[in-house]
Design a protein around this motif. Sequence first.
Motif, mmCIF file in Angstrom:
data_model
loop_
_atom_site.group_PDB
_atom_site.id
_atom_site.type_symbol
_atom_site.label_atom_id
_atom_site.label_comp_id
_atom_site.label_asym_id
_atom_site.label_seq_id
_atom_site.Cartn_x
_atom_site.Cartn_y
_atom_site.Cartn_z
ATOM 1 N N LEU A 1 0.866 -1.165 0.000
ATOM 2 C CA LEU A 1 0.000 0.000 0.000
ATOM 3 C C LEU A 1 0.905 1.217 0.000
ATOM 4 O O LEU A 1 1.873 1.257 0.764
ATOM 5 C CB LEU A 1 -0.863 -0.005 1.267
ATOM 6 C CG LEU A 1 -1.640 1.273 1.592
ATOM 7 C CD1 LEU A 1 -2.724 1.516 0.551
ATOM 8 C CD2 LEU A 1 -2.254 1.166 2.978
ATOM 9 N N GLY A 2 0.631 2.179 -0.858
ATOM 10 C CA GLY A 2 1.428 3.399 -0.910
ATOM 11 C C GLY A 2 0.561 4.623 -0.703
ATOM 12 O O GLY A 2 -0.510 4.742 -1.302
ATOM 13 N N VAL A 3 1.026 5.533 0.174
ATOM 14 C CA VAL A 3 0.328 6.794 0.399
ATOM 15 C C VAL A 3 1.339 7.944 0.358
ATOM 16 O O VAL A 3 2.524 7.752 0.594
ATOM 17 C CB VAL A 3 -0.449 6.838 1.742
ATOM 18 C CG1 VAL A 3 -1.473 5.714 1.820
ATOM 19 C CG2 VAL A 3 0.487 6.808 2.930
ATOM 20 N N GLU A 4 0.836 9.143 0.070
ATOM 21 C CA GLU A 4 1.664 10.339 0.108
ATOM 22 C C GLU A 4 1.832 10.766 1.559
ATOM 23 O O GLU A 4 0.867 10.775 2.329
ATOM 24 C CB GLU A 4 1.009 11.467 -0.685
ATOM 25 C CG GLU A 4 0.984 11.222 -2.174
ATOM 26 C CD GLU A 4 0.396 12.412 -2.920
ATOM 27 O OE1 GLU A 4 0.515 13.558 -2.443
ATOM 28 O OE2 GLU A 4 -0.197 12.178 -3.985
ATOM 29 N N TYR A 5 3.057 11.118 1.931
ATOM 30 C CA TYR A 5 3.355 11.520 3.300
ATOM 31 C C TYR A 5 2.538 12.748 3.712
ATOM 32 O O TYR A 5 1.940 12.783 4.774
ATOM 33 C CB TYR A 5 4.855 11.810 3.451
ATOM 34 C CG TYR A 5 5.277 12.109 4.876
ATOM 35 C CD1 TYR A 5 5.757 11.090 5.692
ATOM 36 C CD2 TYR A 5 5.201 13.393 5.402
ATOM 37 C CE1 TYR A 5 6.142 11.342 6.995
ATOM 38 C CE2 TYR A 5 5.583 13.660 6.705
ATOM 39 C CZ TYR A 5 6.046 12.632 7.499
ATOM 40 O OH TYR A 5 6.417 12.882 8.786
ATOM 41 N N ASP A 6 2.518 13.778 2.854
ATOM 42 C CA ASP A 6 1.889 15.047 3.229
ATOM 43 C C ASP A 6 0.376 14.982 3.324
ATOM 44 O O ASP A 6 -0.215 15.609 4.192
ATOM 45 C CB ASP A 6 2.280 16.151 2.237
ATOM 46 C CG ASP A 6 3.748 16.535 2.374
ATOM 47 O OD1 ASP A 6 4.323 16.345 3.457
ATOM 48 O OD2 ASP A 6 4.316 17.037 1.385
ATOM 49 N N THR A 7 -0.259 14.225 2.443
ATOM 50 C CA THR A 7 -1.725 14.218 2.398
ATOM 51 C C THR A 7 -2.338 12.953 2.983
ATOM 52 O O THR A 7 -3.522 12.933 3.309
ATOM 53 C CB THR A 7 -2.220 14.325 0.943
ATOM 54 O OG1 THR A 7 -1.800 13.144 0.234
ATOM 55 C CG2 THR A 7 -1.674 15.571 0.260
ATOM 56 N N GLY A 8 -1.545 11.870 3.078
ATOM 57 C CA GLY A 8 -2.098 10.589 3.516
ATOM 58 C C GLY A 8 -2.945 9.930 2.445
ATOM 59 O O GLY A 8 -3.580 8.910 2.674
#
Length: 121
Positions: A44-51
């Motif tokens: 699973l991959g998410v953006e650090y800043d936005t989640g």
Amino acid sequence: MTDATKPEIEAPTGPAPTDLVIRDITVGDGAEAKPGDTVTVHYLGVEYDTGEEFDSSWGRGESIQFPLRGLIQGWQDGIPGMKVGGRRELVIPPELAYGPAGGHFLGGKTLIFVIDLIAVG
């Protein structure tokens, strides 16, 4: 065997790290991944800043297999040493992911991946 459920990623606090962060959530007891191996994973991959989730093998309903050499540097550096059955979180700064902003749609972004290692070889 891994936990077999899609992981939840807690929203990070504070500034994004500038170095690769490796955190084992579950330590596996199977074969150990080595640099250059072909691995089978769920991730699973998410953006650090936005989640915001940008990719997930869980969303496609099947694991994926690929050679580590073909992946972003953060995966090449962050998966070796992991054992089958383990779940690991990688926080990957842009220079170890998709580079500076402007090229790839994830360029310039710090990324968080949770990876379940299913098989090596």
